[in-house]
Design a protein around this motif. Sequence first.
Motif, mmCIF file in Angstrom:
data_model
loop_
_atom_site.group_PDB
_atom_site.id
_atom_site.type_symbol
_atom_site.label_atom_id
_atom_site.label_comp_id
_atom_site.label_asym_id
_atom_site.label_seq_id
_atom_site.Cartn_x
_atom_site.Cartn_y
_atom_site.Cartn_z
ATOM 1 N N PRO A 183 105.842 43.191 65.654
ATOM 2 C CA PRO A 183 105.448 44.187 64.637
ATOM 3 C C PRO A 183 105.010 43.554 63.318
ATOM 4 O O PRO A 183 104.054 44.028 62.679
ATOM 5 C CB PRO A 183 106.724 45.022 64.463
ATOM 6 C CG PRO A 183 107.485 44.821 65.720
ATOM 7 C CD PRO A 183 107.203 43.428 66.140
ATOM 8 N N LEU A 184 105.686 42.473 62.902
ATOM 9 C CA LEU A 184 105.334 41.815 61.649
ATOM 10 C C LEU A 184 103.957 41.171 61.732
ATOM 11 O O LEU A 184 103.122 41.306 60.826
ATOM 12 C CB LEU A 184 106.386 40.762 61.301
ATOM 13 C CG LEU A 184 107.817 41.264 61.081
ATOM 14 C CD1 LEU A 184 108.765 40.085 60.892
ATOM 15 C CD2 LEU A 184 107.879 42.195 59.887
ATOM 16 N N GLY A 185 103.699 40.467 62.823
ATOM 17 C CA GLY A 185 102.420 39.787 62.968
ATOM 18 C C GLY A 185 101.261 40.743 63.110
ATOM 19 O O GLY A 185 100.191 40.551 62.492
ATOM 20 N N LEU A 186 101.422 41.798 63.902
ATOM 21 C CA LEU A 186 100.338 42.755 64.104
ATOM 22 C C LEU A 186 100.026 43.532 62.835
ATOM 23 O O LEU A 186 98.865 43.862 62.563
ATOM 24 C CB LEU A 186 100.709 43.711 65.241
ATOM 25 C CG LEU A 186 100.778 43.090 66.645
ATOM 26 C CD1 LEU A 186 101.277 44.115 67.662
ATOM 27 C CD2 LEU A 186 99.415 42.540 67.066
ATOM 28 N N SER A 187 101.050 43.809 62.044
ATOM 29 C CA SER A 187 100.818 44.585 60.824
ATOM 30 C C SER A 187 100.109 43.773 59.750
ATOM 31 O O SER A 187 99.431 44.346 58.888
ATOM 32 C CB SER A 187 102.151 45.106 60.280
ATOM 33 O OG SER A 187 103.000 44.020 59.907
ATOM 34 N N THR A 188 100.245 42.453 59.771
ATOM 35 C CA THR A 188 99.622 41.620 58.737
ATOM 36 C C THR A 188 98.317 40.961 59.191
ATOM 37 O O THR A 188 97.387 40.822 58.401
ATOM 38 C CB THR A 188 100.596 40.514 58.288
ATOM 39 O OG1 THR A 188 100.987 39.733 59.433
ATOM 40 C CG2 THR A 188 101.837 41.119 57.650
ATOM 41 N N ALA A 189 98.252 40.539 60.449
ATOM 42 C CA ALA A 189 97.071 39.823 60.933
ATOM 43 C C ALA A 189 96.120 40.714 61.723
ATOM 44 O O ALA A 189 94.907 40.485 61.715
ATOM 45 C CB ALA A 189 97.491 38.627 61.792
ATOM 46 N N GLY A 190 96.642 41.706 62.423
ATOM 47 C CA GLY A 190 95.801 42.623 63.180
ATOM 48 C C GLY A 190 95.010 41.938 64.276
ATOM 49 O O GLY A 190 95.536 41.117 65.038
ATOM 50 N N THR A 191 93.700 42.220 64.351
ATOM 51 C CA THR A 191 92.858 41.683 65.424
ATOM 52 C C THR A 191 92.589 40.184 65.278
ATOM 53 O O THR A 191 92.058 39.566 66.199
ATOM 54 C CB THR A 191 91.516 42.436 65.450
ATOM 55 O OG1 THR A 191 90.883 42.320 64.162
ATOM 56 C CG2 THR A 191 91.727 43.905 65.776
ATOM 57 N N ALA A 192 92.936 39.600 64.136
ATOM 58 C CA ALA A 192 92.736 38.154 63.980
ATOM 59 C C ALA A 192 93.556 37.372 65.000
ATOM 60 O O ALA A 192 93.201 36.231 65.343
ATOM 61 C CB ALA A 192 93.121 37.729 62.568
ATOM 62 N N LEU A 193 94.623 37.956 65.492
ATOM 63 C CA LEU A 193 95.448 37.281 66.493
ATOM 64 C C LEU A 193 94.741 37.157 67.840
ATOM 65 O O LEU A 193 95.196 36.411 68.705
ATOM 66 C CB LEU A 193 96.773 38.036 66.680
ATOM 67 C CG LEU A 193 97.694 38.097 65.463
ATOM 68 C CD1 LEU A 193 98.948 38.898 65.789
ATOM 69 C CD2 LEU A 193 98.062 36.696 64.991
ATOM 70 N N LEU A 194 93.650 37.899 68.040
ATOM 71 C CA LEU A 194 92.922 37.861 69.307
ATOM 72 C C LEU A 194 91.758 36.884 69.283
ATOM 73 O O LEU A 194 91.083 36.703 70.303
ATOM 74 C CB LEU A 194 92.410 39.264 69.663
ATOM 75 C CG LEU A 194 93.481 40.357 69.774
ATOM 76 C CD1 LEU A 194 92.834 41.695 70.091
ATOM 77 C CD2 LEU A 194 94.518 39.985 70.832
ATOM 78 N N ASP A 195 91.486 36.260 68.137
ATOM 79 C CA ASP A 195 90.396 35.291 68.043
ATOM 80 C C ASP A 195 90.728 34.047 68.867
ATOM 81 O O ASP A 195 91.823 33.485 68.740
ATOM 82 C CB ASP A 195 90.168 34.897 66.579
ATOM 83 C CG ASP A 195 89.044 33.892 66.436
ATOM 84 O OD1 ASP A 195 87.884 34.270 66.668
ATOM 85 O OD2 ASP A 195 89.345 32.729 66.111
ATOM 86 N N PRO A 196 89.812 33.597 69.751
ATOM 87 C CA PRO A 196 90.127 32.447 70.624
ATOM 88 C C PRO A 196 90.513 31.187 69.852
ATOM 89 O O PRO A 196 91.440 30.472 70.246
ATOM 90 C CB PRO A 196 88.834 32.246 71.419
ATOM 91 C CG PRO A 196 88.171 33.586 71.402
ATOM 92 C CD PRO A 196 88.510 34.185 70.075
ATOM 93 N N ALA A 197 89.798 30.895 68.765
ATOM 94 C CA ALA A 197 90.132 29.694 67.989
ATOM 95 C C ALA A 197 91.514 29.821 67.368
ATOM 96 O O ALA A 197 92.293 28.849 67.347
ATOM 97 C CB ALA A 197 89.086 29.465 66.905
ATOM 98 N N THR A 198 91.833 31.011 66.872
ATOM 99 C CA THR A 198 93.155 31.230 66.290
ATOM 100 C C THR A 198 94.239 31.099 67.343
ATOM 101 O O THR A 198 95.299 30.505 67.096
ATOM 102 C CB THR A 198 93.214 32.627 65.643
ATOM 103 O OG1 THR A 198 92.189 32.728 64.647
ATOM 104 C CG2 THR A 198 94.568 32.855 64.997
ATOM 105 N N ILE A 199 93.980 31.639 68.532
ATOM 106 C CA ILE A 199 94.963 31.536 69.620
ATOM 107 C C ILE A 199 95.176 30.076 70.012
ATOM 108 O O ILE A 199 96.302 29.628 70.260
ATOM 109 C CB ILE A 199 94.508 32.371 70.824
ATOM 110 C CG1 ILE A 199 94.531 33.865 70.479
ATOM 111 C CG2 ILE A 199 95.401 32.101 72.034
ATOM 112 C CD1 ILE A 199 93.992 34.755 71.580
ATOM 113 N N GLY A 200 94.071 29.303 70.065
ATOM 114 C CA GLY A 200 94.194 27.893 70.427
ATOM 115 C C GLY A 200 95.016 27.109 69.425
ATOM 116 O O GLY A 200 95.906 26.333 69.800
ATOM 117 N N LEU A 201 94.733 27.311 68.138
ATOM 118 C CA LEU A 201 95.514 26.631 67.104
ATOM 119 C C LEU A 201 96.961 27.123 67.103
ATOM 120 O O LEU A 201 97.903 26.348 66.890
ATOM 121 C CB LEU A 201 94.880 26.853 65.731
ATOM 122 C CG LEU A 201 93.557 26.128 65.472
ATOM 123 C CD1 LEU A 201 92.945 26.579 64.154
ATOM 124 C CD2 LEU A 201 93.769 24.619 65.489
#
Length: 320
Positions: A226-244
Amino acid sequence: MNESRHEPSSLPPISPVPEPVPVPGPVPASPEVRAAEQDAAAGGRLMSVALVIGGIISLQFGASVAVLLFPRAGALGVVTLRLVVAALVLMIVCRPRMRGYTRGDWATILAFGVALVAMNSLFYEAIDRIPLGAAVTLEFMGPLILSVVTSRRALSLLWAALALGGVALLGREGFDGLDPLGAGLALSAGALWAAYILLSSRTGRRFPQADGLALAMSVAAVLSLPLGLSTAGTALLDPATIGLGAAVALLSSVTPYTLELLALRKLPASGFAVMMSLEPAAGALAGFLVLHQSLGWAEVVAIGLVVLASVGAVRSTSRG
């Protein structure tokens, strides 16, 4: 009328009852056996020390990579990526069984998971506001106080004081003009770091291998969503972000927590806590190599002090 004669039956002679054979007492171990046992114990301690050092280096380099990821997903978003990826990896590798545990076992897992998500969230929020070296230095106050409180040897106070001096020297330049909120978050993360040490030790005794860590990490991942989704939103689904984020998870969660859990089966909490004085030194090295932060004479001297304190604490604990 003929009478039949009954011959008496032939019986085997009764053998005398044997005398009881005396049971020999325990044979004292030979000097060679005792030396082999001592060498095995020393080898186990050295292996535990190596595991702790490996976990420290991995954790601090992971924190440096996390700082680079903050512009993409924010501090809490990085925490969520880190914990979710780490939980998936540990659950796949360990495949812990879910039955056969007591309520006390599950209570330990729940408390460990809460400590993990709270400690990581507070620390990442801190390094988003203050320099990495200063944050690690303030966070170290938790393990340092734990080492003094739990140790029963007077010599441990000396090593703890030496480590405190080194840690203070390491963060001397970074303490000027610190954001009060960031400093408070780092100190709070230190208190949870001390709780993490105790809960990790208890989990390692209750669960085989790294099964308890996998379960606790799963609890932490669920709580962080809940904390991550409320602050980052769809940025968590970016492939480069997921890789890092996956790299941060492997460096900052999977590797160090597994190594530390295994090490705590051999090292007492007090000795382990003082060894954590290597964290600021490892953070300074990671900051220099990854974030290009230069090291002055004060940092170099501080690294020597904390290394000396850690070696002395381990030797003192081993003799005790």
